[in-house]
Motif scaffolding. Structure first.
Motif, PDB file in Angstrom:
ATOM      1  N   LEU A  40       6.082  -0.174  -6.987  1.00 57.50           N
ATOM      2  CA  LEU A  40       4.635   0.024  -7.041  1.00 57.50           C
ATOM      3  C   LEU A  40       4.317   0.854  -8.282  1.00 57.50           C
ATOM      4  O   LEU A  40       4.784   1.993  -8.402  1.00 57.50           O
ATOM      5  N   HIS A  41       3.542   0.309  -9.198  1.00 55.52           N
ATOM      6  CA  HIS A  41       3.170   1.025 -10.431  1.00 55.52           C
ATOM      7  C   HIS A  41       1.841   1.740 -10.171  1.00 55.52           C
ATOM      8  O   HIS A  41       0.846   1.083  -9.843  1.00 55.52           O
ATOM      9  N   VAL A  42       1.846   3.046 -10.353  1.00 53.53           N
ATOM     10  CA  VAL A  42       0.663   3.849 -10.031  1.00 53.53           C
ATOM     11  C   VAL A  42       0.222   4.615 -11.275  1.00 53.53           C
ATOM     12  O   VAL A  42       1.036   5.274 -11.931  1.00 53.53           O
ATOM     13  N   GLN A  43      -1.063   4.487 -11.583  1.00 51.86           N
ATOM     14  CA  GLN A  43      -1.616   5.203 -12.739  1.00 51.86           C
ATOM     15  C   GLN A  43      -2.915   5.875 -12.310  1.00 51.86           C
ATOM     16  O   GLN A  43      -3.785   5.210 -11.728  1.00 51.86           O
ATOM     17  N   GLY A  45      -3.519   7.711  -9.885  1.00 47.54           N
ATOM     18  CA  GLY A  45      -3.718   7.615  -8.440  1.00 47.54           C
ATOM     19  C   GLY A  45      -4.103   6.237  -7.969  1.00 47.54           C
ATOM     20  O   GLY A  45      -4.506   6.055  -6.820  1.00 47.54           O
ATOM     21  N   ARG A  46      -3.994   5.241  -8.851  1.00 46.20           N
ATOM     22  CA  ARG A  46      -4.400   3.878  -8.485  1.00 46.20           C
ATOM     23  C   ARG A  46      -3.236   2.919  -8.704  1.00 46.20           C
ATOM     24  O   ARG A  46      -2.487   3.048  -9.678  1.00 46.20           O
ATOM     25  N   LEU A  47      -3.116   1.980  -7.767  1.00 44.79           N
ATOM     26  CA  LEU A  47      -2.080   0.960  -7.881  1.00 44.79           C
ATOM     27  C   LEU A  47      -2.486  -0.011  -8.982  1.00 44.79           C
ATOM     28  O   LEU A  47      -3.570  -0.609  -8.920  1.00 44.79           O
ATOM     29  N   GLU A 462      -0.061   2.575   1.339  1.00 45.19           N
ATOM     30  CA  GLU A 462      -0.728   3.858   1.570  1.00 45.19           C
ATOM     31  C   GLU A 462      -0.018   4.680   2.633  1.00 45.19           C
ATOM     32  O   GLU A 462      -0.591   5.631   3.161  1.00 45.19           O
ATOM     33  N   ALA A 483       2.117   5.362  -1.926  1.00 42.59           N
ATOM     34  CA  ALA A 483       1.936   5.446  -3.373  1.00 42.59           C
ATOM     35  C   ALA A 483       0.509   5.821  -3.736  1.00 42.59           C
ATOM     36  O   ALA A 483       0.271   6.451  -4.763  1.00 42.59           O
ATOM     37  N   VAL A 484      -0.454   5.402  -2.906  1.00 41.18           N
ATOM     38  CA  VAL A 484      -1.867   5.659  -3.214  1.00 41.18           C
ATOM     39  C   VAL A 484      -2.624   5.974  -1.921  1.00 41.18           C
ATOM     40  O   VAL A 484      -2.107   5.774  -0.817  1.00 41.18           O
TER      41      VAL A 484
END
Ligand code: SF4
Length: 726
Positions: A40-43, A45-47, A462, A483-484
């Motif tokens: 899961l790529h998170v930037q 706080g967003r996927l 989540e 992840a988010v």
């Protein structure tokens, strides 16, 4: 966790602001039962990206269309994001936003009042297909003091296989897709794993095993891709799997195709089984199953002679009131041919997680005895059950009529009850009669629209969870990671802990992570939670022929062809055939008006049961419910490919769009299950238009041990939907 820089587009006007780093969180997809490894790529706080994890032994980097649509699911504009309270009549579509504190406070107060007035058994818990939260639902029920929790699959899908295999083999067998030994033969029985849940992720390993060109046998009323490419396709009448299995056993035994040494040393009751199937010849089975005796013989011979052989079976075998004995009869094919606990055959799961703390010990024997249906269906709700559950038709009756005692509250987590309970109209009547209905879900479903309070549930990226898949892949334990966060959504597990604390329950109040750590520690995998979360999965070495150490985990230490446990519970210890209660043979008077045999349940690769129909990309790929019928049947009814068609049973009628295909018997039609229309903004979201469970039965007779009702092989009639109708 790894960190990478995100790619960016160069700007000539101004230097672009530095981009935030992208964090990669290892997790597993749970959009079906599966556990495909994902990054899961998170930037910020967003996927921002979901990719398959190439290291995962289950999917080797691949994702199905549903997993690929994860970002659309997580950030869908229709997601429920905060708790809601109903302000108008039930089902009227009027809601107000409330805080979590208000929501849980009101639920706690109303549950306590019902418990005080009617007893804890008047509160029922419900859940959908087994994923992260399923065992937490029953756990909360047990902490609260009620024995009444339910899940449609417990009597109808997968759990009958689990319970039956625990009685027969001592453990649940799965196929060995991961040790490297390829099967020489695969028998697909009522299962199309290239498409289907409950084991969605197995589509990838099944495809890999097909590269080795095993011989294949497919038992299916429909010509699926697997059936079209099979060495032998047994196109049986829906609901007659028991007769087919008994006839195949007859061939294996009469022609001495079984593994004599294995049968002698490791099975119990061979002589009694041989006697039971002596008259069950392929010629006997032909008029029942509509499969020619020659094909039945050929399939039995091919399966028995080609080793190692796998058996891939699906829930099609669990949809009649002869569920348990059908499962047992089919399971005896691998048992007699020595394809158990061998590389490339059936193996037993290595677990990796300890037994889930269900808190069932919190219930007194008297309260356990009150579980709805437990007095009759011992493998569902009594001493023969792995995790005892309530009988759904009896639960619905208790909601509707107050008999055998009233059920006043229903707490539903991740289940669109109106599409998943047999005879949906009766289920609706039951829900409308409740004092308190609470629904936790990702979206406002037709069932949530009937609730008093709706809670916004977290989707799989989540929340933190563990998944051991001894039921699907034998030797892997997986970590699902939060992840988010989206809105005020909470995981079901968090909701249960908070509610238990609010109600001052004596148990069930520990933090979720405490339970997860304990589960992992007791599983004996040797990996701790932190290590597992960093890697995403942990695979354990496979061992075969484990029964040689201590025998099988049954009372006789052998595979029980003759079941001593079923006998002790008062059920037939040997498998038998029983005609489905509504069928051309059992009810010819009904067949006069409803002459076609109805089957349902085939999976759609773009949806998981009733989920995902609001995801635009998936819905574009598959916009409408499709019913299948043969060209002769279509012509006889004036139906053309693409027409909307009424499908009607004694319970009601729905419409789906016609697919005219020669891949189905002219006497059979297939309808898809799980359909509702999120784009329909009326409060029922079109749930009565195409919902297969409007057609199904939930009345007796039931499977004597499991309480299974009749979902497949029913009688129906069809007609073209005329302009202006429906
Ligand atoms: S098969 Fe299941 S677990 Fe795998 S990507 Fe698809 S939905 Fe996710």
């Amino acid at each position: 966790m790894e960190t990478t820089a995100a790619t960016s587009e160069a700007s000539t006007a101004q230097p672009a602001p530095p981009e935030s780093p992208v964090e990669i969180v290892k997790s597993v997809c749970r959009s079906c039962h599966g556990g495909c490894g994902v990054n899961l790529h998170v930037q910020d706080g967003r996927l921002v990206k979901v990719e398959g994890d190439r290291a995962s032994p289950l999917n080797h980097g691949r994702l199905c269309p549903i997993g690929t649509s994860t970002i659309d699911l997580v950030y869908h504009p229709d997601r429920l994001k905060y708790p809601l309270r109903r302000t108008g009549p039930r089902g009227g579509g009027q809601w107000e936003r409330i805080s979590w504190d208000e929501a849980l406070g009101e639920i706690a107060r109303r549950l306590q009042a019902i418990k005080d007035e009617h007893g804890a058994e008047a509160i029922a818990m419900g859940t959908g297909t087994g994923r992260h939260h399923i065992r937490w639902v029953s756990r909360f029920g047990h902490a609260l003091g009620t024995p009444n929790w339910c899940e449609p699959g417990f009597a109808q899908c997968f759990h009958p296989r689990i319970n039956t295999m625990l009685q027969t083999f001592g453990e649940f067998p799965v196929n060995d897709f991961t040790s490297g030994t390829k099967p020489a033969c695969i028998l697909y029985w009522g299962h199309n794993p290239l498409n289907s849940g409950p084991d969605g992720e197995t589509r990838f390993v099944v495809r890999e095993s097909l590269v080795g060109k095993p011989r294949t046998i497919v038992v299916d009323p429909r010509r699926t891709q697997l059936a079209a490419e099979a060495d032998i396709w047994l196109q049986l009448r829906p609901g007659t799997d028991d007769a087919l299995a008994l006839a195949m056993l007859h061939v294996v035994i009469e022609e001495k195709l079984y593994d004599e040494a294995f049968v002698r040393e490791w099975t119990h009751g061979f002589e009694q089984l041989a006697e039971r199937v002596r008259e069950r010849t392929p010629e006997w089975a032909e008029p029942i199953t509509w499969v020619s005796a020659d094909k039945i013989r050929a399939a039995a011979r091919l399966y028995a002679a080609t080793r190692p052989s796998m058996m891939e079976w699906g829930c099609a075998i669990e949809h009649t009131p002869n569920c348990i004995q059908t499962v047992r009869a089919i399971s005896m094919l691998p048992a007699l041919t020595g394809n158990v606990d061998v590389p490339g055959g059936w193996v037993f799961g290595m677990k990796g997680l300890g037994r889930f703390p269900s808190l069932i010990e919190n219930l007194s024997p008297e309260m356990n005895a009150k579980r709805l249906g437990a007095d009759r269906f011992k493998m569902l709700g009594g001493e023969g059950a792995d995790l005892p559950a309530a009988h759904i038709p009896t639960l619905v009756q208790a909601m509707r009529t107050g008999k055998p005692y009233p059920v006043k509250a229903f707490m539903v987590f991740g289940n669109n009850t109106l599409t998943t309970f047999g005879n949906a109209k009766e289920a609706h009547e039951g829900l409308m009669n409740l004092d308190l209905l609470v629904v936790a879900d990702l979206f406002m479903t037709p069932t949530a629209e009937l609730a008093d309070i709706v809670l916004p549930a977290a989707s799989w990226p989540e929340l933190d969870q563990l998944a051991g898949l001894p039921t699907i892949a034998a030797n892997v334990v997986l970590a699902q990671r939060r992840a988010v966060r989206v809105g005020e959504c909470k995981s079901d597990e968090e909701i249960f802990v908070e509610l238990a604390r609010k109600m001052n329950l004596p148990v069930g109040t520990e933090d979720v992570d405490v339970v997860l750590q304990d589960l992992l520690a007791r599983g004996g995998s040797g990996v701790n939670l932190q290590e597992l979360r960093e890697k995403g999965f942990h695979d354990m070495p496979m061992r075969f022929h484990k029964y040689k150490d201590k025998g099988f985990k049954t009372p006789t230490g052998k595979i029980e062809l003759y079941s001593t446990r079923l006998e002790a519970m008062g059920y037939d210890p040997l498998p038998y055939y029983e005609e489905p209660p509504e069928s051309p043979l059992a009810t010819p008077e009904v067949a006069q008006d409803f002459p076609l045999v109805l089957t349902s349940g085939a999976r759609i690769p773009f949806f998981f049961n009733s989920e995902h129909r609001q995801i635009r990309a998936l819905r574009r790929a598959y916009p409408n419910p499709i019913m299948e019928l043969h060209p002769q049947t279509a012509a006889a009814h004036g139906i053309k490919h693409g027409d909307w068609v009424w499908i009607e049973t004694l319970r009601g009628k729905i419409q789906q769009k016609a697919k005219v295909t020669e891949g189905i018997d002219p006497r059979v039609v297939h309808v898809e299950h799980g359909w509702w229309f999120p784009e329909d903004k009326s409060p029922d979201h079109g749930v009565w238009r195409s919902n297969a469970n409007v057609l199904t039965r939930n009345g007796p007779p039931y499977d004597p041990a499991m309480g299974t009702y009749h979902l497949r092989g029913l009688l129906c009639r069809i007609a073209r939907v005329e302009p202006g109708e429906g």
